[in-house]
Write an enzyme that holds these catalytic residues in place. Structure first.
Site, PDB file in Angstrom:
ATOM      1  N   TRP A  31       0.882  -1.191   0.000  1.00 40.96           N
ATOM      2  CA  TRP A  31       0.000   0.000   0.000  1.00 40.96           C
ATOM      3  C   TRP A  31       0.910   1.229   0.000  1.00 40.96           C
ATOM      4  O   TRP A  31       1.899   1.251   0.754  1.00 40.96           O
ATOM      5  CB  TRP A  31      -0.875  -0.023   1.264  1.00 40.96           C
ATOM      6  CG  TRP A  31      -2.063   0.875   1.200  1.00 40.96           C
ATOM      7  CD1 TRP A  31      -2.062   2.227   1.312  1.00 40.96           C
ATOM      8  CD2 TRP A  31      -3.439   0.475   1.048  1.00 40.96           C
ATOM      9  NE1 TRP A  31      -3.344   2.715   1.232  1.00 40.96           N
ATOM     10  CE2 TRP A  31      -4.216   1.653   1.068  1.00 40.96           C
ATOM     11  CE3 TRP A  31      -4.082  -0.752   0.897  1.00 40.96           C
ATOM     12  CZ2 TRP A  31      -5.592   1.646   0.963  1.00 40.96           C
ATOM     13  CZ3 TRP A  31      -5.459  -0.746   0.785  1.00 40.96           C
ATOM     14  CH2 TRP A  31      -6.211   0.432   0.813  1.00 40.96           C
ATOM     15  N   THR A  95     -11.625   8.445   7.091  1.00 40.40           N
ATOM     16  CA  THR A  95     -12.242   7.566   8.082  1.00 40.40           C
ATOM     17  C   THR A  95     -11.236   7.251   9.188  1.00 40.40           C
ATOM     18  O   THR A  95     -10.088   7.694   9.146  1.00 40.40           O
ATOM     19  CB  THR A  95     -12.678   6.236   7.431  1.00 40.40           C
ATOM     20  OG1 THR A  95     -11.498   5.521   7.064  1.00 40.40           O
ATOM     21  CG2 THR A  95     -13.537   6.481   6.211  1.00 40.40           C
ATOM     22  N   HIS A  97      -9.777   4.508   9.741  1.00 39.88           N
ATOM     23  CA  HIS A  97      -8.866   3.425   9.385  1.00 39.88           C
ATOM     24  C   HIS A  97      -7.441   3.714   9.856  1.00 39.88           C
ATOM     25  O   HIS A  97      -6.741   2.849  10.362  1.00 39.88           O
ATOM     26  CB  HIS A  97      -8.848   3.254   7.859  1.00 39.88           C
ATOM     27  CG  HIS A  97      -9.423   1.971   7.414  1.00 39.88           C
ATOM     28  ND1 HIS A  97     -10.732   1.834   7.042  1.00 39.88           N
ATOM     29  CD2 HIS A  97      -8.867   0.744   7.288  1.00 39.88           C
ATOM     30  CE1 HIS A  97     -10.959   0.582   6.698  1.00 39.88           C
ATOM     31  NE2 HIS A  97      -9.849  -0.098   6.849  1.00 39.88           N
TER      32      HIS A  97
HETATM   33  C1  DLZ Z   1      -7.341  -0.103   4.244  1.00 41.16           C
HETATM   34  C2  DLZ Z   1      -6.110   0.729   4.287  1.00 41.16           C
HETATM   35  C3  DLZ Z   1      -6.203   2.119   4.312  1.00 41.16           C
HETATM   36  C4  DLZ Z   1      -7.506   2.857   4.317  1.00 41.16           C
HETATM   37  N1  DLZ Z   1      -5.115   2.892   4.326  1.00 41.16           N
HETATM   38  C5  DLZ Z   1      -3.884   2.298   4.323  1.00 41.16           C
HETATM   39  C6  DLZ Z   1      -2.703   3.084   4.348  1.00 41.16           C
HETATM   40  O1  DLZ Z   1      -2.719   4.311   4.334  1.00 41.16           O
HETATM   41  N2  DLZ Z   1      -1.519   2.415   4.381  1.00 41.16           N
HETATM   42  C7  DLZ Z   1      -1.425   1.051   4.381  1.00 41.16           C
HETATM   43  O2  DLZ Z   1      -0.302   0.519   4.423  1.00 41.16           O
HETATM   44  N3  DLZ Z   1      -2.543   0.294   4.349  1.00 41.16           N
HETATM   45  C8  DLZ Z   1      -3.756   0.877   4.310  1.00 41.16           C
HETATM   46  N4  DLZ Z   1      -4.878   0.121   4.273  1.00 41.16           N
HETATM   47  C9  DLZ Z   1      -4.736  -1.360   4.139  1.00 41.16           C
HETATM   48  C10 DLZ Z   1      -4.525  -2.089   5.470  1.00 41.16           C
HETATM   49  O3  DLZ Z   1      -3.207  -1.939   5.953  1.00 41.16           O
HETATM   50  C11 DLZ Z   1      -4.787  -3.609   5.259  1.00 41.16           C
HETATM   51  O4  DLZ Z   1      -4.007  -4.080   4.182  1.00 41.16           O
HETATM   52  C12 DLZ Z   1      -6.254  -3.935   4.964  1.00 41.16           C
HETATM   53  O5  DLZ Z   1      -7.088  -3.370   5.963  1.00 41.16           O
HETATM   54  C13 DLZ Z   1      -6.487  -5.464   4.900  1.00 41.16           C
HETATM   55  O6  DLZ Z   1      -6.193  -6.062   6.176  1.00 41.16           O
END
Ligand code: DLZ
Length: 168
Positions: A31, A95, A97
């Protein structure tokens, strides 16, 4: 010794241990890959610069920062490493998250340090926006991947000295 270091990129690199026989695991979240890839490049460059051998650096990828804890545990259990560096980037969104992911990874990595009695290094950016992340992934605030690598080398060295009764 007292220190007023605010940025680990300012470490005196001459004080770094020789990493030629150190084995390192790096777990990278996909991500925000533009950022985490830059963190990983910085970490690898620093490890190699201090003597680590390419074949002793084991890199794995997980989907997001939340998965870094399990990725790091799997690395520790299966890859015979002296330390694991986790690299991620969580950017504040609309959100909650952000809060849950940051909480999950900080607690997860803390637990792993205690459970395995080996260094798990926290190289996760938690920023308000993309620019702040870029600034810390090779931009004006250095590269936090380099800093995670320095920290891993120092902690492996500390652990070895302690185990061998070498005065610090
Ligand atoms: C879902 C999500 C969100 C909204 N933002 C990020 C982020 O900014 N950086 C990141 O590394 N991962 C994000 N994720 C994904 C979550 O880390 C995770 O992969 C999912 O919730 C699945 O478990």
């Amino acid at each position: 010794m007292a220190t007023n270091l605010k940025n680990l990129s300012d470490y005196n690199t001459n004080e770094m241990p020789d990493a030629q026989d150190f084995k390192l695991g790096i777990v990278v979240a996909e991500w925000n890959k533009e950022i985490t890839g830059a963190l990983c490049d910085g970490a690898c460059k620093t490890l190699l610069k201090h003597g680590a051998k390419e074949e002793n650096i084991n890199i794995s990828y997980v989907p997001g920062t939340f998965e870094l804890t399990l990725g790091a545990q799997l690395m520790a259990e299966n890859a015979a490493v002296d330390a694991v560096i986790v690299l991620g980037c969580v950017i504040q969104g609309e959100t909650r998250h952000f809060d849950f992911i940051c909480q999950g990874i900080t607690q997860g990595i803390t637990v792993l340090n205690m459970k395995y009695n080996m260094p798990f290094i926290f190289g996760v950016l938690t920023t308000n926006n993309q620019q702040q992340a870029l600034d810390r992934a090779g931009g004006k605030h250095g590269n936090k991947g380099d800093e995670a690598a320095f920290t891993a080398l120092k902690m492996i060295d500390l652990q070895r000295k302690m185990k061998n009764g070498i005065p610090l």
